[in-house]
Design a protein around this motif. Sequence first.
Motif, PDB file in Angstrom:
ATOM      1  N   LEU A   1      52.595  37.153  69.745  1.00 39.65           N
ATOM      2  CA  LEU A   1      51.810  37.937  68.791  1.00 39.65           C
ATOM      3  C   LEU A   1      51.340  37.104  67.608  1.00 39.65           C
ATOM      4  CD1 LEU A   1      53.814  41.286  68.744  1.00 39.65           C
ATOM      5  CD2 LEU A   1      51.840  40.652  70.126  1.00 39.65           C
ATOM      6  N   VAL A   2      51.779  35.841  67.548  1.00 39.20           N
ATOM      7  CA  VAL A   2      51.297  34.931  66.507  1.00 39.20           C
ATOM      8  C   VAL A   2      50.173  34.066  67.068  1.00 39.20           C
ATOM      9  CG1 VAL A   2      51.920  33.069  64.928  1.00 39.20           C
ATOM     10  CG2 VAL A   2      53.540  34.922  65.374  1.00 39.20           C
ATOM     11  N   CYS A   3      50.419  33.474  68.241  1.00 41.80           N
ATOM     12  CA  CYS A   3      49.379  32.658  68.888  1.00 41.80           C
ATOM     13  C   CYS A   3      48.280  33.523  69.487  1.00 41.80           C
ATOM     14  CB  CYS A   3      49.998  31.808  69.998  1.00 41.80           C
ATOM     15  SG  CYS A   3      51.281  30.674  69.439  1.00 41.80           S
ATOM     16  N   LEU A   4      48.587  34.826  69.714  1.00 44.87           N
ATOM     17  CA  LEU A   4      47.649  35.758  70.351  1.00 44.87           C
ATOM     18  C   LEU A   4      47.222  35.239  71.711  1.00 44.87           C
ATOM     19  CD1 LEU A   4      45.454  36.753  67.259  1.00 44.87           C
ATOM     20  CD2 LEU A   4      47.457  37.907  68.197  1.00 44.87           C
ATOM     21  N   ALA A   5      48.214  34.815  72.491  1.00 43.52           N
ATOM     22  CA  ALA A   5      47.970  34.284  73.827  1.00 43.52           C
ATOM     23  C   ALA A   5      49.163  34.627  74.704  1.00 43.52           C
ATOM     24  CB  ALA A   5      47.755  32.775  73.786  1.00 43.52           C
ATOM     25  N   SER A   6      48.933  34.579  76.039  1.00 44.82           N
ATOM     26  CA  SER A   6      49.982  34.850  77.013  1.00 44.82           C
ATOM     27  C   SER A   6      50.301  33.569  77.766  1.00 44.82           C
ATOM     28  CB  SER A   6      49.551  35.954  77.984  1.00 44.82           C
ATOM     29  OG  SER A   6      49.282  37.154  77.282  1.00 44.82           O
ATOM     30  N   TYR A   7      51.585  33.393  78.135  1.00 44.49           N
ATOM     31  CA  TYR A   7      52.025  32.129  78.725  1.00 44.49           C
ATOM     32  C   TYR A   7      52.844  32.377  79.985  1.00 44.49           C
ATOM     33  CZ  TYR A   7      50.962  30.505  73.982  1.00 44.49           C
ATOM     34  OH  TYR A   7      50.342  30.226  72.793  1.00 44.49           O
ATOM     35  N   CYS A   8      52.667  31.463  80.967  1.00 44.71           N
ATOM     36  CA  CYS A   8      53.543  31.449  82.129  1.00 44.71           C
ATOM     37  C   CYS A   8      54.863  30.804  81.708  1.00 44.71           C
ATOM     38  CB  CYS A   8      52.897  30.686  83.288  1.00 44.71           C
ATOM     39  SG  CYS A   8      52.641  28.921  82.945  1.00 44.71           S
ATOM     40  N   GLN A   9      55.837  30.742  82.625  1.00 44.51           N
ATOM     41  CA  GLN A   9      57.154  30.221  82.272  1.00 44.51           C
ATOM     42  C   GLN A   9      57.080  28.770  81.800  1.00 44.51           C
ATOM     43  OE1 GLN A   9      60.081  32.202  82.429  1.00 44.51           O
ATOM     44  NE2 GLN A   9      60.773  30.533  81.143  1.00 44.51           N
ATOM     45  N   THR A  10      56.215  27.961  82.444  1.00 44.30           N
ATOM     46  CA  THR A  10      56.114  26.547  82.070  1.00 44.30           C
ATOM     47  C   THR A  10      55.522  26.379  80.685  1.00 44.30           C
ATOM     48  OG1 THR A  10      55.879  25.878  84.380  1.00 44.30           O
ATOM     49  CG2 THR A  10      55.090  24.330  82.698  1.00 44.30           C
ATOM     50  N   HIS A  11      54.410  27.043  80.406  1.00 46.32           N
ATOM     51  CA  HIS A  11      53.734  26.876  79.123  1.00 46.32           C
ATOM     52  C   HIS A  11      54.420  27.655  77.997  1.00 46.32           C
ATOM     53  CE1 HIS A  11      50.223  25.811  81.856  1.00 46.32           C
ATOM     54  NE2 HIS A  11      50.424  24.730  81.126  1.00 46.32           N
ATOM     55  N   LEU A  12      55.419  28.479  78.360  1.00 47.05           N
ATOM     56  CA  LEU A  12      56.170  29.199  77.343  1.00 47.05           C
ATOM     57  C   LEU A  12      57.285  28.339  76.746  1.00 47.05           C
ATOM     58  CD1 LEU A  12      56.620  31.974  75.933  1.00 47.05           C
ATOM     59  CD2 LEU A  12      58.211  32.523  77.789  1.00 47.05           C
ATOM     60  N   GLN A  13      57.699  27.272  77.461  1.00 48.32           N
ATOM     61  CA  GLN A  13      58.833  26.461  77.041  1.00 48.32           C
ATOM     62  C   GLN A  13      58.741  25.948  75.601  1.00 48.32           C
ATOM     63  OE1 GLN A  13      61.161  27.581  79.311  1.00 48.32           O
ATOM     64  NE2 GLN A  13      62.023  25.707  78.503  1.00 48.32           N
ATOM     65  N   PRO A  14      57.562  25.495  75.112  1.00 53.00           N
ATOM     66  CA  PRO A  14      57.496  25.027  73.723  1.00 53.00           C
ATOM     67  C   PRO A  14      57.955  26.082  72.711  1.00 53.00           C
ATOM     68  CG  PRO A  14      55.552  24.314  74.913  1.00 53.00           C
ATOM     69  CD  PRO A  14      56.289  25.224  75.829  1.00 53.00           C
ATOM     70  N   HIS A  15      57.787  27.358  73.030  1.00 55.80           N
ATOM     71  CA  HIS A  15      58.229  28.409  72.116  1.00 55.80           C
ATOM     72  C   HIS A  15      59.755  28.506  72.053  1.00 55.80           C
ATOM     73  CE1 HIS A  15      54.048  29.742  72.052  1.00 55.80           C
ATOM     74  NE2 HIS A  15      54.372  30.572  71.049  1.00 55.80           N
ATOM     75  N   TYR A  16      60.439  27.940  73.044  1.00 51.41           N
ATOM     76  CA  TYR A  16      61.891  27.919  73.028  1.00 51.41           C
ATOM     77  C   TYR A  16      62.442  26.609  72.482  1.00 51.41           C
ATOM     78  CZ  TYR A  16      61.605  32.007  76.084  1.00 51.41           C
ATOM     79  OH  TYR A  16      61.349  33.246  76.608  1.00 51.41           O
ATOM     80  N   GLU A  17      61.586  25.563  72.429  1.00 48.76           N
ATOM     81  CA  GLU A  17      62.065  24.232  72.068  1.00 48.76           C
ATOM     82  C   GLU A  17      61.566  23.771  70.697  1.00 48.76           C
ATOM     83  OE1 GLU A  17      60.603  21.986  75.309  1.00 48.76           O
ATOM     84  OE2 GLU A  17      62.021  22.812  76.790  1.00 48.76           O
ATOM     85  N   ALA A  18      60.315  24.037  70.374  1.00 53.31           N
ATOM     86  CA  ALA A  18      59.758  23.589  69.094  1.00 53.31           C
ATOM     87  C   ALA A  18      60.191  24.543  67.982  1.00 53.31           C
ATOM     88  CB  ALA A  18      58.232  23.528  69.164  1.00 53.31           C
ATOM     89  N   VAL A  19      60.765  23.993  66.914  1.00 50.48           N
ATOM     90  CA  VAL A  19      61.292  24.815  65.821  1.00 50.48           C
ATOM     91  C   VAL A  19      60.236  25.746  65.225  1.00 50.48           C
ATOM     92  CG1 VAL A  19      62.354  24.771  63.538  1.00 50.48           C
ATOM     93  CG2 VAL A  19      63.101  23.159  65.302  1.00 50.48           C
ATOM     94  N   PRO A  20      59.015  25.268  64.920  1.00 49.66           N
ATOM     95  CA  PRO A  20      58.023  26.188  64.335  1.00 49.66           C
ATOM     96  C   PRO A  20      57.669  27.341  65.272  1.00 49.66           C
ATOM     97  CG  PRO A  20      57.360  23.902  64.003  1.00 49.66           C
ATOM     98  CD  PRO A  20      58.488  23.876  64.982  1.00 49.66           C
ATOM     99  N   LEU A  21      57.661  27.036  66.592  1.00 47.46           N
ATOM    100  CA  LEU A  21      57.269  28.085  67.539  1.00 47.46           C
ATOM    101  C   LEU A  21      58.387  29.073  67.809  1.00 47.46           C
ATOM    102  CD1 LEU A  21      55.246  25.991  70.168  1.00 47.46           C
ATOM    103  CD2 LEU A  21      54.380  27.319  68.249  1.00 47.46           C
ATOM    104  N   LYS A  22      59.621  28.658  67.535  1.00 51.35           N
ATOM    105  CA  LYS A  22      60.748  29.547  67.779  1.00 51.35           C
ATOM    106  C   LYS A  22      60.670  30.813  66.925  1.00 51.35           C
ATOM    107  CE  LYS A  22      64.278  26.242  69.296  1.00 51.35           C
ATOM    108  NZ  LYS A  22      65.597  25.651  68.983  1.00 51.35           N
ATOM    109  N   ARG A  23      60.005  30.684  65.794  1.00 46.11           N
ATOM    110  CA  ARG A  23      59.921  31.827  64.883  1.00 46.11           C
ATOM    111  C   ARG A  23      58.800  32.803  65.249  1.00 46.11           C
ATOM    112  NH1 ARG A  23      61.391  27.385  61.860  1.00 46.11           N
ATOM    113  NH2 ARG A  23      63.336  27.649  60.660  1.00 46.11           N
ATOM    114  N   HIS A  24      57.997  32.455  66.261  1.00 45.72           N
ATOM    115  CA  HIS A  24      56.925  33.354  66.693  1.00 45.72           C
ATOM    116  C   HIS A  24      57.521  34.578  67.386  1.00 45.72           C
ATOM    117  CE1 HIS A  24      53.452  30.197  66.697  1.00 45.72           C
ATOM    118  NE2 HIS A  24      54.130  30.238  65.566  1.00 45.72           N
ATOM    119  N   LYS A  25      56.838  35.668  67.279  1.00 48.08           N
ATOM    120  CA  LYS A  25      57.308  36.904  67.884  1.00 48.08           C
ATOM    121  C   LYS A  25      56.740  37.028  69.294  1.00 48.08           C
ATOM    122  CE  LYS A  25      57.695  41.874  67.129  1.00 48.08           C
ATOM    123  NZ  LYS A  25      57.355  43.025  66.256  1.00 48.08           N
ATOM    124  N   LEU A  26      57.642  37.044  70.286  1.00 52.20           N
ATOM    125  CA  LEU A  26      57.250  37.151  71.683  1.00 52.20           C
ATOM    126  C   LEU A  26      57.458  38.583  72.163  1.00 52.20           C
ATOM    127  CD1 LEU A  26      58.872  33.901  73.136  1.00 52.20           C
ATOM    128  CD2 LEU A  26      56.499  34.216  72.398  1.00 52.20           C
TER     129      LEU A  26
END
Length: 363
Positions: free
Chosen positions: A119-144
């Motif tokens: 809801l921050v990037c306003l985009a949808s991700y498959c399992q592979t492209h979702l990984q940065p949201h679990y690993e990158a600190v800034p992306l971890k705070r995004h609401k999935l």
Amino acid sequence: MAEGSISVSQDQFSCSVCLDLLKDPVTLLCGHSYCMSCIKNHWDQEDQTGIYSCPQCRQTFTPRPDLHRNTILAEVVEKLKETGCSPPPPPPANSPAGPGDVLCDVCTGRKRGAVKSCLVCLASYCQTHLQPHYEAVPLKRHKLTDATGQLQEKICSTHHKLCEVYCRTDEKCVCYLCAMDDHRGHDTASAAAGRTEKQKQLGVTQTQTQQRIQEREKELQELRQGVESLRSSAHTAVQDTDRIFTELIRSIERTRSEVTELIRAQERAAVSQAEGLLERLEKEITELKRRDAELNQLSHTEDHIHFLQNFQSVCVPRGAGDSPSIPVSPHFSPEPVRRAVSALKERLEDICKKESIKISTTG
């Protein structure tokens, strides 16, 4: 004796709000654990509703629970920080998107199915492209959220921002820039607060719809019983008429048939009218049940934006109160016919007696 070891992952001891390791962990009555500051901030936003929920399972608590540090869990987390933890398992292999799946916005070539929407990037991700949201600190705070094909409906067409503010004045969802511009001075609230308000209205509408279904089903049952009584009355009338006419001479057979047909015609007319009313009631009950299903589905959606955008079209009563009252006891009484036939029998017997005397005298 050798100590047993348990392989754990950092994700097992992460807060689902901040996505970091638990800090001052607290455990709710539903069993889910959070950082004390994270759950306090979450509940501070719900203060205006007076209903406090678990961000994961949505179980509600009233009044606001007192939070106490889970000392055992805190020690486990501290031990985990000191000793380290096993790396998280590799993500499952992506599979090509199937019919109706939400597509990954990052995949090139053949699109894969999305598992989450941000809801921050306003985009949808498959399992592979979702990984940065679990690993990158800034992306971890995004609401999935669960992957949704309605993501674009939640984006402001003017500012291309998430519509996370509800304008009570205009009864629509807007982004925070719209709230400060076109909707300045309007009565606004968060989408969650707007959802809570409309949820109450939805509950009232659901209750009214369910009551109306119960009333109509009761009327349907009474009308069916009325039809059965009507058929029984008609059957009894035919039997009585047959009994009366069997006592008459065969010369009046044609009259007996005419009276029987009269009763049958009245029965057909009454039954035809009742069956038309039955069909109307069944159609109305079917529509009310379909509407109740829509209300129930909307009531349980966790998507505030989708809820608010569909609330008006679903919850406005469609012709409520304009249905005419339907009689549940169709009017049909064979008694006048019976009395007329009985009177005819007596008159015929009297005539027969008189004519018999005349015949005897004449003879």
